[in-house]
Design an enzyme around this catalytic site. Structure first.
Site, PDB file in Angstrom:
ATOM      1  N   PRO A 132       0.858  -1.201   0.000  1.00  0.00           N
ATOM      2  CA  PRO A 132       0.000   0.000   0.000  1.00  0.00           C
ATOM      3  C   PRO A 132       0.892   1.249   0.000  1.00  0.00           C
ATOM      4  O   PRO A 132       1.476   1.600   1.004  1.00  0.00           O
ATOM      5  CB  PRO A 132      -0.813  -0.134   1.294  1.00  0.00           C
ATOM      6  N   ASP A 184       5.804   2.332   2.343  1.00  0.00           N
ATOM      7  CA  ASP A 184       4.891   1.219   2.599  1.00  0.00           C
ATOM      8  C   ASP A 184       4.053   1.598   3.822  1.00  0.00           C
ATOM      9  O   ASP A 184       4.558   1.636   4.952  1.00  0.00           O
ATOM     10  CB  ASP A 184       5.727  -0.051   2.852  1.00  0.00           C
ATOM     11  N   HIS A 185       2.793   1.844   3.583  1.00  0.00           N
ATOM     12  CA  HIS A 185       1.935   2.353   4.667  1.00  0.00           C
ATOM     13  C   HIS A 185       1.669   1.292   5.745  1.00  0.00           C
ATOM     14  O   HIS A 185       1.165   1.605   6.823  1.00  0.00           O
ATOM     15  CB  HIS A 185       0.615   2.866   4.070  1.00  0.00           C
ATOM     16  N   ARG A 186       2.007   0.051   5.467  1.00  0.00           N
ATOM     17  CA  ARG A 186       1.851  -0.970   6.519  1.00  0.00           C
ATOM     18  C   ARG A 186       2.879  -0.756   7.618  1.00  0.00           C
ATOM     19  O   ARG A 186       2.685  -1.168   8.760  1.00  0.00           O
ATOM     20  CB  ARG A 186       2.058  -2.383   5.926  1.00  0.00           C
ATOM     21  N   ILE A 201       4.925   2.360   7.781  1.00  0.00           N
ATOM     22  CA  ILE A 201       5.190   3.774   8.080  1.00  0.00           C
ATOM     23  C   ILE A 201       3.888   4.580   8.047  1.00  0.00           C
ATOM     24  O   ILE A 201       3.123   4.502   7.080  1.00  0.00           O
ATOM     25  CB  ILE A 201       6.200   4.337   7.060  1.00  0.00           C
TER      26      ILE A 201
END
Ligand code: CAO
Length: 471
Positions: free
Chosen positions: A269, A443-445, A447
């Site tokens: 993501p 990577d929004h998972r 950060i």
């Protein structure tokens, strides 16, 4: 007449080696059930429990397994026949082992195990099968396939046929399901072309062919979450219909990097945070350094590498990777930076190691060396592995901002665009400043947005204040 066979021929040890036996339809709880698939042919070797035919009642699809192992000598049924308990499916020449282990209630008559009978003239079918086959533990009804109330209770205990019920589940025989499982195909995704939408073996094959042609993954499961996106197939267009065309195969590098980019784009993501850095002083210093080191190309990139290392030290979450399970973060104590290099054959990302231990001039030398190696196609796999964070600089080309794709298993990447001189308000007046556009994809998972904004602001500060960078 008893068909010619080695039946009864004594082996050297005096043991019967083979016999002809009939495989019959067991008690299926219904009469006149249509045969929808014949799964064996004359000459086939079948194992005990291997499916011989598929029957289809109003309520269920059933596969009838072979009661013994052997070679099919005769197939007595065809698709469309309607059968009841006792109908002969096939004549099978059993091997010695099967014969010797078969119970023989009437000595010499060959009544064997399951719904089988030694061949003896005349063969009358359908005939009541006896004794009834006993249910085999764990077999028969596949979990989740058969709603309890949908199958007459009398069907199951005595039956030796495996039932698959449609219900909400896809309508397919166990053999087809097994075939799909073998190929890693999620049967829920397959469209059946058979009667009533029944999924056939050919449907599964066609599905796989289609998935391969479109580059999609046909499988279900962990990595299959990409296939699980249920994407439309890739458009198939005859471009030549619209005008002249030329075909050019992708290079090896393009194929490899393309597959990696597609996975990273689909599975990570991404969010991209943009920021501007005032590099007026940095650029003046770079020019000075270049004048002092004429034999060396001092690219703006070396300053960016320095700034990134400082930011990774301040925000260790960016110098990390998710492990394969996705449940653990691996924090790295080293600082190896990947640099995207554009080559005629495609994009490669060589890695400069231990950037924290190198000065600007060392980095300039390393950058020159790896970009030359990349363009000369001399990079080895070791030189493209072990990176912590990547930088993709399009600054020499142009453009304002872009969205670089995270280079998994890294968790962030910095995109650098072309610096431009802009009027910037300094509190008193607008002053001309050299502004560098930065694009940080992450990577929004791993950060959060706030952390990414802080990281990007920190980077801009580093690049804006040359003293900090040189510390
Ligand atoms: N703003 C303005 N000018 C810039 C700049 C920036 N951000 N970055 C570089 N430049 C200048 C350089 O200073 C150089 O000018 P001078 O010769 O006057 O000093 C000129 O642009 C050419 O630079 P370059 O791009 O050839 O060299 P580099 O050292 O800056 O970068 C490398 C090296 C290997 C990163 C680069 O050649 C390259 O391949 N970039 C493309 C990377 C890429 O394709 N990324 C996309 C990935 S996603 O598909």
């Amino acid at each position: 007449m008893r068909p010619p066979s080695p039946s009864g021929t004594p082996s050297p040890a005096g043991v019967t080696m083979a016999d002809l036996k009939e495989a019959r339809v067991p008690d299926i709880g219904h009469a006149d059930v249509p045969v929808i698939e014949v799964l064996v042919k004359v000459g086939d070797r079948v194992e005990k429990e291997q499916s011989l035919i598929t029957l289809e009642s109003d309520k269920a699809t059933m596969e009838v397994p072979a009661p013994f192992a052997g070679t099919v000598k005769e197939v007595k049924l065809k698709v469309g026949d309607e059968v009841s308990e006792g109908a002969v499916i096939a004549v099978i020449e059993t091997d010695g082992a099967a014969v010797s282990t078969s119970p023989s209630p009437a000595a010499g008559e060959g009544r064997g195990e399951g719904a089988s009978e030694a061949v003896k003239p005349p063969v009358s079918a359908p005939a009541p099968a006896e004794p009834k086959p006993s249910p085999i533990a764990g077999q028969g009804v596949q979990p989740g396939n058969v709603p309890e109330g949908d199958v007459p209770p009398q069907v199951r205990p005595p039956m030796d046929a495996r039932i698959v019920m449609p219900g909400d589940a896809p309508y397919a025989s166990p053999a087809v399901r097994a075939f799909a499982r073998e190929l890693g195909v999620d049967i829920q995704q397959v469209k059946g072309s058979g009667r009533g939408g029944r999924i056939q073996r050919d449907d599964v094959s066609a599905y796989v062919k289609h998935a391969l042609a479109s580059g999609a993954r046909p499988v279900a499961g962990a990595t299959a979450s990409v296939g699980g996106l249920n994407l439309l197939p890739w458009p198939k267009v005859d471009f030549a219909k619209f005008g002249a065309i030329e075909e050019k195969p992708l290079s090896r590098i393009q194929k490899i990097s393309g597959a990696n980019l597609a996975r990273n784009w689909a599975m990570i993501p991404h969010v991209t945070q943009h920021e501007d850095a005032d590099i007026t002083e940095m650029e003046a210093f770079r020019k000075q350094l270049g004048a002092e080191n004429k034999d060396l190309k001092i690219s703006p990139l070396v300053f960016q590498i320095k700034a990134v290392v400082a930011a990774l030290k301040a925000f260790p979450q960016f110098n990390a990777s998710l492990d394969e399970s996705g449940e653990k973060l691996i924090l790295k104590k080293y600082f190896h930076i990947g640099i995207a290099v554009d080559t005629p054959d495609g994009l490669v990302v060589p890695v400069i190691r231990d950037c924290d231990k190198k000065g600007l001039l060392d980095l300039a030398r390393d950058l020159g060396a790896i970009s030359k190696k990349a363009r000369d196609k001399k990079l080895g796999p070791a030189e493209m592995s072990g990176g912590c964070f990547s930088i993709s600089s399009l600054g020499g080309i142009g453009g304002t901002y872009f969205t670089p794709i995270v280079n998994a298993p890294e968790v962030a990447i910095l995109g650098v665009s072309k610096s431009v001189t802009k009027p910037v308000w300094n509190g008193k007046e607008f002053a001309p400043r050299l502004v560098l556009p930065l694009s940080l994809s992450y990577d929004h998972r791993v950060i959060d947005g706030a952390l990414a904004a802080r990281f990007a602001a920190f980077l801009a500060n580093q690049l804006g204040d040359i003293r900090r960078l040189l510390l």
